[in-house]
Write a protein that holds these residues in place. Structure first.
Motif, PDB file in Angstrom:
ATOM      1  N   ALA A 175     -21.145   1.377   9.568  1.00  0.00           N
ATOM      2  CA  ALA A 175     -21.339   2.305  10.690  1.00  0.00           C
ATOM      3  C   ALA A 175     -20.084   2.361  11.562  1.00  0.00           C
ATOM      4  CB  ALA A 175     -22.546   1.870  11.522  1.00  0.00           C
ATOM      5  N   VAL A 176     -19.503   1.198  11.826  1.00  0.00           N
ATOM      6  CA  VAL A 176     -18.280   1.140  12.645  1.00  0.00           C
ATOM      7  C   VAL A 176     -17.150   1.888  11.946  1.00  0.00           C
ATOM      8  CG1 VAL A 176     -16.501  -0.385  13.578  1.00  0.00           C
ATOM      9  CG2 VAL A 176     -18.907  -1.011  13.789  1.00  0.00           C
ATOM     10  N   MET A 177     -16.968   1.644  10.658  1.00  0.00           N
ATOM     11  CA  MET A 177     -15.879   2.272   9.909  1.00  0.00           C
ATOM     12  C   MET A 177     -16.094   3.780   9.788  1.00  0.00           C
ATOM     13  SD  MET A 177     -13.738  -0.026   9.486  1.00  0.00           S
ATOM     14  CE  MET A 177     -12.640   1.103   8.636  1.00  0.00           C
ATOM     15  N   GLN A 178     -17.327   4.205   9.616  1.00  0.00           N
ATOM     16  CA  GLN A 178     -17.630   5.624   9.477  1.00  0.00           C
ATOM     17  C   GLN A 178     -17.218   6.387  10.726  1.00  0.00           C
ATOM     18  OE1 GLN A 178     -19.007   6.608   6.554  1.00  0.00           O
ATOM     19  NE2 GLN A 178     -19.040   8.800   7.015  1.00  0.00           N
ATOM     20  N   ILE A 179     -17.531   5.831  11.884  1.00  0.00           N
ATOM     21  CA  ILE A 179     -17.170   6.476  13.147  1.00  0.00           C
ATOM     22  C   ILE A 179     -15.663   6.601  13.273  1.00  0.00           C
ATOM     23  CG2 ILE A 179     -17.202   6.217  15.652  1.00  0.00           C
ATOM     24  CD1 ILE A 179     -19.948   4.885  15.361  1.00  0.00           C
ATOM     25  N   GLU A 193     -11.048   8.219   0.670  1.00  0.00           N
ATOM     26  CA  GLU A 193     -10.304   7.081   0.118  1.00  0.00           C
ATOM     27  C   GLU A 193     -10.414   5.866   1.032  1.00  0.00           C
ATOM     28  OE1 GLU A 193      -5.674   5.974  -1.059  1.00  0.00           O
ATOM     29  OE2 GLU A 193      -6.261   8.055  -0.758  1.00  0.00           O
ATOM     30  N   LEU A 194     -10.378   6.097   2.348  1.00  0.00           N
ATOM     31  CA  LEU A 194     -10.501   4.992   3.301  1.00  0.00           C
ATOM     32  C   LEU A 194     -11.911   4.409   3.308  1.00  0.00           C
ATOM     33  CD1 LEU A 194      -8.395   6.308   6.315  1.00  0.00           C
ATOM     34  CD2 LEU A 194      -7.908   4.316   4.889  1.00  0.00           C
ATOM     35  N   ILE A 195     -12.912   5.264   3.129  1.00  0.00           N
ATOM     36  CA  ILE A 195     -14.293   4.767   3.042  1.00  0.00           C
ATOM     37  C   ILE A 195     -14.439   3.846   1.829  1.00  0.00           C
ATOM     38  CG2 ILE A 195     -16.676   5.458   2.576  1.00  0.00           C
ATOM     39  CD1 ILE A 195     -16.156   7.960   4.279  1.00  0.00           C
ATOM     40  N   ASN A 196     -13.877   4.275   0.703  1.00  0.00           N
ATOM     41  CA  ASN A 196     -13.924   3.437  -0.507  1.00  0.00           C
ATOM     42  C   ASN A 196     -13.167   2.127  -0.285  1.00  0.00           C
ATOM     43  OD1 ASN A 196     -15.289   5.538  -1.730  1.00  0.00           O
ATOM     44  ND2 ASN A 196     -13.487   6.359  -2.755  1.00  0.00           N
ATOM     45  N   LYS A 197     -12.048   2.212   0.393  1.00  0.00           N
ATOM     46  CA  LYS A 197     -11.251   1.023   0.677  1.00  0.00           C
ATOM     47  C   LYS A 197     -12.024   0.066   1.578  1.00  0.00           C
ATOM     48  CE  LYS A 197      -6.891  -0.445   2.809  1.00  0.00           C
ATOM     49  NZ  LYS A 197      -5.654   0.020   3.518  1.00  0.00           N
ATOM     50  N   ALA A 198     -12.734   0.627   2.558  1.00  0.00           N
ATOM     51  CA  ALA A 198     -13.513  -0.204   3.477  1.00  0.00           C
ATOM     52  C   ALA A 198     -14.649  -0.911   2.733  1.00  0.00           C
ATOM     53  CB  ALA A 198     -14.076   0.656   4.604  1.00  0.00           C
ATOM     54  N   ASP A 199     -15.334  -0.206   1.849  1.00  0.00           N
ATOM     55  CA  ASP A 199     -16.403  -0.821   1.053  1.00  0.00           C
ATOM     56  C   ASP A 199     -15.856  -1.973   0.209  1.00  0.00           C
ATOM     57  OD1 ASP A 199     -18.378   0.865   2.003  1.00  0.00           O
ATOM     58  OD2 ASP A 199     -18.092   2.348   0.409  1.00  0.00           O
ATOM     59  N   ASN A 200     -14.712  -1.744  -0.390  1.00  0.00           N
ATOM     60  CA  ASN A 200     -14.096  -2.772  -1.224  1.00  0.00           C
ATOM     61  C   ASN A 200     -13.658  -3.968  -0.383  1.00  0.00           C
ATOM     62  OD1 ASN A 200     -11.086  -3.669  -2.372  1.00  0.00           O
ATOM     63  ND2 ASN A 200     -12.688  -3.563  -3.933  1.00  0.00           N
ATOM     64  N   PHE A 236     -21.737  -7.867  -5.184  1.00  0.00           N
ATOM     65  CA  PHE A 236     -20.584  -7.199  -4.568  1.00  0.00           C
ATOM     66  C   PHE A 236     -20.191  -5.987  -5.423  1.00  0.00           C
ATOM     67  CE2 PHE A 236     -20.224 -11.806  -3.725  1.00  0.00           C
ATOM     68  CZ  PHE A 236     -20.412 -11.791  -2.343  1.00  0.00           C
ATOM     69  N   PRO A 237     -20.942  -4.887  -5.310  1.00  0.00           N
ATOM     70  CA  PRO A 237     -20.777  -3.747  -6.227  1.00  0.00           C
ATOM     71  C   PRO A 237     -19.465  -2.984  -6.083  1.00  0.00           C
ATOM     72  CG  PRO A 237     -22.298  -3.202  -4.455  1.00  0.00           C
ATOM     73  CD  PRO A 237     -22.043  -4.665  -4.344  1.00  0.00           C
ATOM     74  N   TYR A 238     -18.738  -3.187  -4.977  1.00  0.00           N
ATOM     75  CA  TYR A 238     -17.499  -2.425  -4.777  1.00  0.00           C
ATOM     76  C   TYR A 238     -16.259  -3.203  -5.208  1.00  0.00           C
ATOM     77  CZ  TYR A 238     -20.501   0.674  -2.103  1.00  0.00           C
ATOM     78  OH  TYR A 238     -21.502   1.540  -1.722  1.00  0.00           O
ATOM     79  N   LEU A 239     -16.459  -4.386  -5.771  1.00  0.00           N
ATOM     80  CA  LEU A 239     -15.318  -5.124  -6.307  1.00  0.00           C
ATOM     81  C   LEU A 239     -14.785  -4.430  -7.552  1.00  0.00           C
ATOM     82  CD1 LEU A 239     -16.410  -8.879  -6.063  1.00  0.00           C
ATOM     83  CD2 LEU A 239     -14.685  -7.708  -4.675  1.00  0.00           C
ATOM     84  N   GLN A 240     -13.480  -4.418  -7.714  1.00  0.00           N
ATOM     85  CA  GLN A 240     -12.862  -3.877  -8.920  1.00  0.00           C
ATOM     86  C   GLN A 240     -12.750  -4.988  -9.963  1.00  0.00           C
ATOM     87  OE1 GLN A 240      -9.204  -1.923  -7.833  1.00  0.00           O
ATOM     88  NE2 GLN A 240     -10.170  -0.776  -6.171  1.00  0.00           N
TER      89      GLN A 240
END
Length: 334
Positions: A175-179, A193-200, A236-240
């Motif tokens: 929520a913080v990152m989305q804002i 791209e930043l949203i994906n980076k934040a999830d990771n 941790f589903p967003y790990l590469q």
């Protein structure tokens, strides 16, 4: 032979018919001459007036040209001052959208400031030229301002991410990152791209913290379980994939550290137990009787080691001696 009449056909030269001429009076001649002179004078006057008007128009045009040039030059200076002010606002952290609106209003104010002083014949030309100059200036400066602000926004978002990683839950963090991301002036593609980076980043941070916590607790079994590939992907589903591989490598290294530390500790305990037995032997060999405190300490040092069996006989003898001594009467005096 009969004679043929020739009539007029018999003449060699034709007769010329004469038209009677009309007589003109001298008054008429004078009147015609006067009319012609008047027309000539009027034509000359009209030509003179036309030349004078052309001269006046040329002079007025020259004056208008000079005025137009001066006003356009002043407007250009005002526009440069406006752009310098815009540049300062950007450096002070103003938002690009606010700065763009401020600049648009500033250009309109400059236009209105001079438009009624510009000669009427040049007003459309002045408006078009100033608009083109403003656009050219914006095309050179605003992209640089936008790039500078966007870079500043990227730095700010990265700082926000580092602070938000301290959140208790993934939902609060997102929520913080989305804002922060949606409020930036970045492109839609870069925002995603930043949203994906934040999830990771959340998964990298939390998986690393999990490993450090299990390492501190020396829980080899839990490390082996938690850092299996399938478990990591689920939790941790967003790990590469390369991050999962690196985490597992770190987990194996932690397990190796724990095992080596335990081996070192066990060896140190074993050495201490061996030394305790040696010390007990020396005390007994010298005929000494260890105090209860010393006896207890030496016995505890060997407990749980392979040297406990070697220590037990000495402990039993020393304990018997102390028991015997307690049975003797007090020699303090009668």
């Amino acid at each position: 032979m009969a004679r043929i009449q020739l009539g007029n056909f018999g003449k060699v030269l034709p007769e010329v018919s004469r038209t009677p001429t009309q007589s003109v009076s001298s008054g008429q001649i004078i009147a015609n001459a006067a009319g012609n002179a008047a027309i000539q004078l009027a034509t000359q006057a009209q030509e003179r007036n036309s030349r004078e008007k052309q001269l006046i128009d040329q002079q007025k045009k020259g004056e208008d040209d000079i005025l137009y040039t001066n006003l356009y030059s002043k407007a250009g200076v005002d526009l440069q001052v406006l752009d310098d002010d815009v540049n300062m606002q950007i450096k002070q952290g103003a938002k690009l959208d606010d700065v763009q609106l401020y600049r648009e209003e500033g250009v309109q104010n400059i236009m209105q400031k001079y438009q009624y002083d510009v000669p009427e014949r040049y007003r459309d030309r002045f408006a078009g030229a100033l608009d083109a100059k403003a656009y050219e200036s914006a095309a050179k400066t605003l992209p640089q301002f936008r790039a500078s602000q966007q870079q500043s926004e990227r730095v700010t978002l990265n700082e926000t991410m580092q602070n938000a990683l301290k959140s208790d839950t993934r939902e609060e963090y997102k929520a913080v990152m989305q804002i922060g991301i949606e409020g930036s002036s970045l492109s839609a593609a870069e925002k995603q791209e930043l949203i994906n980076k934040a999830d990771n980043a959340w998964d990298v941070d939390k998986s690393s913290r999990l490993l450090e916590g299990l390492f501190r607790s020396q829980d080899v079994g839990a490390i082996q379980t938690e850092f299996q590939s399938d478990n990591l992907k689920t939790k941790f589903p967003y790990l590469q994939q390369h991050q999962i591989t690196a985490l597992q490598k770190s987990a194996y290294a932690k397990i190796d550290q724990i095992n080596k530390a335990k081996e070192t500790e066990a060896k140190a305990i074993d050495n201490d137990a061996k030394d305790a037995v040696s010390e007990m032997k020396q005390i007994v060999a010298s005929g000494g009787i260890p105090s209860v405190e010393v006896l207890t300490g030496l016995a505890q040092t060997t407990m749980g080691t392979s040297y406990a069996a070697a220590m037990n006989p000495y402990v039993a003898v020393a304990a018997g001696v102390h028991s015997f001594l307690r049975m003797l009467p007090d020699q303090g005096g009668t």
